[in-house]
Scaffold this active site. Structure first.
Site, PDB file in Angstrom:
ATOM      1  N   GLU A  68      79.892  -6.739  13.697  1.00  0.00           N
ATOM      2  CA  GLU A  68      81.318  -6.791  14.027  1.00  0.00           C
ATOM      3  C   GLU A  68      82.153  -6.048  12.987  1.00  0.00           C
ATOM      4  OE1 GLU A  68      79.305  -9.347  13.857  1.00  0.00           O
ATOM      5  OE2 GLU A  68      79.324 -10.418  15.764  1.00  0.00           O
ATOM      6  N   PRO A 270      64.741  -5.567   7.254  1.00  0.00           N
ATOM      7  CA  PRO A 270      65.060  -6.866   7.847  1.00  0.00           C
ATOM      8  C   PRO A 270      66.556  -7.048   8.033  1.00  0.00           C
ATOM      9  CG  PRO A 270      64.449  -7.135   5.546  1.00  0.00           C
ATOM     10  CD  PRO A 270      64.193  -5.694   5.893  1.00  0.00           C
ATOM     11  N   ARG A 271      66.916  -7.764   9.079  1.00  0.00           N
ATOM     12  CA  ARG A 271      68.333  -8.040   9.345  1.00  0.00           C
ATOM     13  C   ARG A 271      68.949  -8.859   8.221  1.00  0.00           C
ATOM     14  NH1 ARG A 271      72.749  -9.117   9.577  1.00  0.00           N
ATOM     15  NH2 ARG A 271      74.176  -9.394  11.327  1.00  0.00           N
ATOM     16  N   GLY A 312      73.796  -2.045   3.708  1.00  0.00           N
ATOM     17  CA  GLY A 312      74.666  -0.878   3.829  1.00  0.00           C
ATOM     18  C   GLY A 312      73.970   0.455   3.666  1.00  0.00           C
ATOM     19  N   GLU A 313      72.626   0.474   3.752  1.00  0.00           N
ATOM     20  CA  GLU A 313      71.899   1.733   3.584  1.00  0.00           C
ATOM     21  C   GLU A 313      71.090   2.109   4.824  1.00  0.00           C
ATOM     22  OE1 GLU A 313      71.108   2.962  -0.841  1.00  0.00           O
ATOM     23  OE2 GLU A 313      69.789   1.290  -0.313  1.00  0.00           O
ATOM     24  N   ASN A 337      72.300  -3.882  17.898  1.00  0.00           N
ATOM     25  CA  ASN A 337      72.920  -2.685  18.465  1.00  0.00           C
ATOM     26  C   ASN A 337      72.092  -1.432  18.164  1.00  0.00           C
ATOM     27  OD1 ASN A 337      74.795  -0.480  19.034  1.00  0.00           O
ATOM     28  ND2 ASN A 337      76.296  -2.111  19.252  1.00  0.00           N
ATOM     29  N   PRO A 338      71.755  -0.644  19.206  1.00  0.00           N
ATOM     30  CA  PRO A 338      70.934   0.555  18.994  1.00  0.00           C
ATOM     31  C   PRO A 338      71.731   1.830  18.768  1.00  0.00           C
ATOM     32  CG  PRO A 338      71.148   0.141  21.332  1.00  0.00           C
ATOM     33  CD  PRO A 338      71.954  -0.931  20.635  1.00  0.00           C
ATOM     34  N   GLU A 340      73.407   3.074  16.131  1.00  0.00           N
ATOM     35  CA  GLU A 340      73.167   3.824  14.893  1.00  0.00           C
ATOM     36  C   GLU A 340      71.890   4.649  14.951  1.00  0.00           C
ATOM     37  OE1 GLU A 340      73.493   1.408  11.406  1.00  0.00           O
ATOM     38  OE2 GLU A 340      75.646   1.786  11.250  1.00  0.00           O
TER      39      GLU A 340
END
Length: 439
Positions: A68, A270-271, A312-313, A337-338, A340
């Site tokens: 988000e 990993p998320r 953030g990488e 979300n795909p 990126e």
């Protein structure tokens, strides 16, 4: 549930929150000990500010987590170009770090106050936002009611309604209507999302598409990227990104099955990076050699898995491969979300549990840029196929880039919907003395 019962339920929710309020300090301390809260900023969760409010118009943005936060980033930048101040709240430490890296001083970050009247009242009383802009699917009853009581316009942007949430609200239609009627505007991602919000009592509702399609390409440190590319050399690579529990083990199985034939490097991102110690232990137990980004480990010919355990990488990790499996889709529910990986030139693989991003996956699959897999065996075959079929892999990459381009435009549509709320703030901000407007 009748309207009267809905009001009783909301009153009960309010008083339950008041009763629980004294106990929450211990609860947040427990979460801080587990790394799920920022210990130094815990009081923000009770609505206490940690920085001064700037003079002039201010918009409150709320983005629950990383996805988000990324979605509303271009929208925040646009409001700042109009001299409107922004306070951005998020609920996780990972999203706070992402906000700092992506927005810097363009937004004031605070942790979102608990959905309890004392915390929300304190937060709103201090920040006095002119408008509240909430990303995607965050519905907090007390927050909505308090904003309504103060006549602060509240708008859902990039709004989506999952199958599970819609079914839950349908069982309580009067409660849904009592909450959703407080929304000044819903700007939905898709036709399906828009219809669901209308069914639950939200008006007006418009459709914008997905704001994430208008994000800038995720950045990467040029020096780190060049270094890793040199270390990887000619080896084939594939990535399993935004993974949840069980999917790292699946990636390990894929790696071990293909290693003899393809000699590949597997990248796992990993998320939730705080799980990385456990993930590494599992990989080592399976006999795999692991390099970790946070340790600065070099990728050698003996390295099996590069563990991307930073925040953030994603732009770095995705630039090291042309094949990306997107997680929370093989065992966990909902998907990630795909956009990126499509934006950065990856052929996309995913499990079938992608309900939260159904519209995006349908568009990618229809254009030939995403393939769905049922299980680990099918994922293994798909990765191997893309390794050895350059034309098929490139066709998926090209289709993904084209699809992302087609999906752009949500930012302009969202700004058009927001004009009645932000244009007066722009005028007010620019009429202020310059030293005040800069806060």
């Amino acid at each position: 549930m009748s309207g009267r019962l809905a009001r009783v339920a909301l009153a009960g929710y309010r008083w339950a929150g008041v009763a629980a309020y004294p106990l929450l300090t211990s609860y947040l301390a427990y979460r801080a000990a587990k790394g799920k809260e920022d210990r130094a900023r815990r009081m923000e969760r009770f609505g206490y500010p940690s920085v001064d409010r700037p003079e002039g118009p201010l918009a409150w943005f709320h983005a629950a987590s990383v996805g988000e936060t990324m979605a509303v980033t271009p929208l925040i930048r646009e409001l700042r170009r109009r001299d409107i101040h922004v306070v951005l709240t998020t609920g996780t430490t990972t999203s706070a770090k992402l906000a700092a890296s992506r927005l810097g001083d363009q937004a004031i970050h605070q942790y979102v106050p608990l959905d309890l009247k004392p915390a929300i009242s304190r937060f709103l009383g201090y920040w006095q936002p002119d408008v509240a802009i909430i990303a995607e699917s965050e519905i907090w009853p007390m927050t909505i009611m308090e904003l309504g009581n103060r006549h602060i316009p509240q708008i859902l942007v990039n709004a989506r309604m999952s199958d599970r949430s819609f079914a839950r609200w349908q069982r309580r239609p009067s409660l849904a209507e009592a909450l959703f009627e407080n929304l000044a505007l819903v700007i939905a991602q898709s036709d399906v999302d828009a219809e669901r919000f209308r069914d639950l009592g939200a008006l007006p509702v418009m459709i914008s598409g997905n704001l994430k399609g208008d994000n800038d390409t995720p950045p990467a440190d040029p020096a780190a990227l060049a270094s890793y590319r040199r270390q990887i050399g000619a080896r084939r690579t594939w990535a399993a990104i935004s993974t949840f529990e069980g999917e790292e083990a699946a990636a390990a199985t894929v790696h071990k099955t293909l290693k003899e034939h393809d000699g590949q490097l597997t990248i796992i991102v990993p998320r939730h990076p705080e799980r990385s110690d456990d993930i590494e232990a599992m990989l080592v137990d399976r006999g795999l050699n692991v390099a970790r980004r946070t340790r600065g480990d070099a990728i050698t010919p003996e390295t099996d898995v590069f563990l991307g355990d930073t925040i953030g990488e994603m732009g770095l990790y995705l630039r090291l491969t042309e094949i990306a499996f997107v997680g929370r889709s093989l065992f966990a529910q909902g998907g990630q979300n795909p956009i990126e990986p499509a934006m950065l030139g990856c052929a996309i693989l995913s499990g079938g549990h992608v309900q939260n991003f159904r519209d995006t996956y349908q568009r990618l699959a229809r254009n030939g840029s995403a393939r769905m897999v049922r299980d680990v065996e099918m994922l293994t075959r798909a990765v191997h196929y893309l390794f050895i079929n350059d034309d098929a892999r490139q066709a998926m990459i090209d289709a993904g880039l084209e699809t992302v381009q087609e999906m752009r435009g949500a930012l302009a549509a969202t700004l058009k919907g927001l004009e009645p709320y932000i244009n007066p703030l722009t005028v007010k901000a620019r009429l202020q003395p310059r030293n005040l407007a800069q806060g």
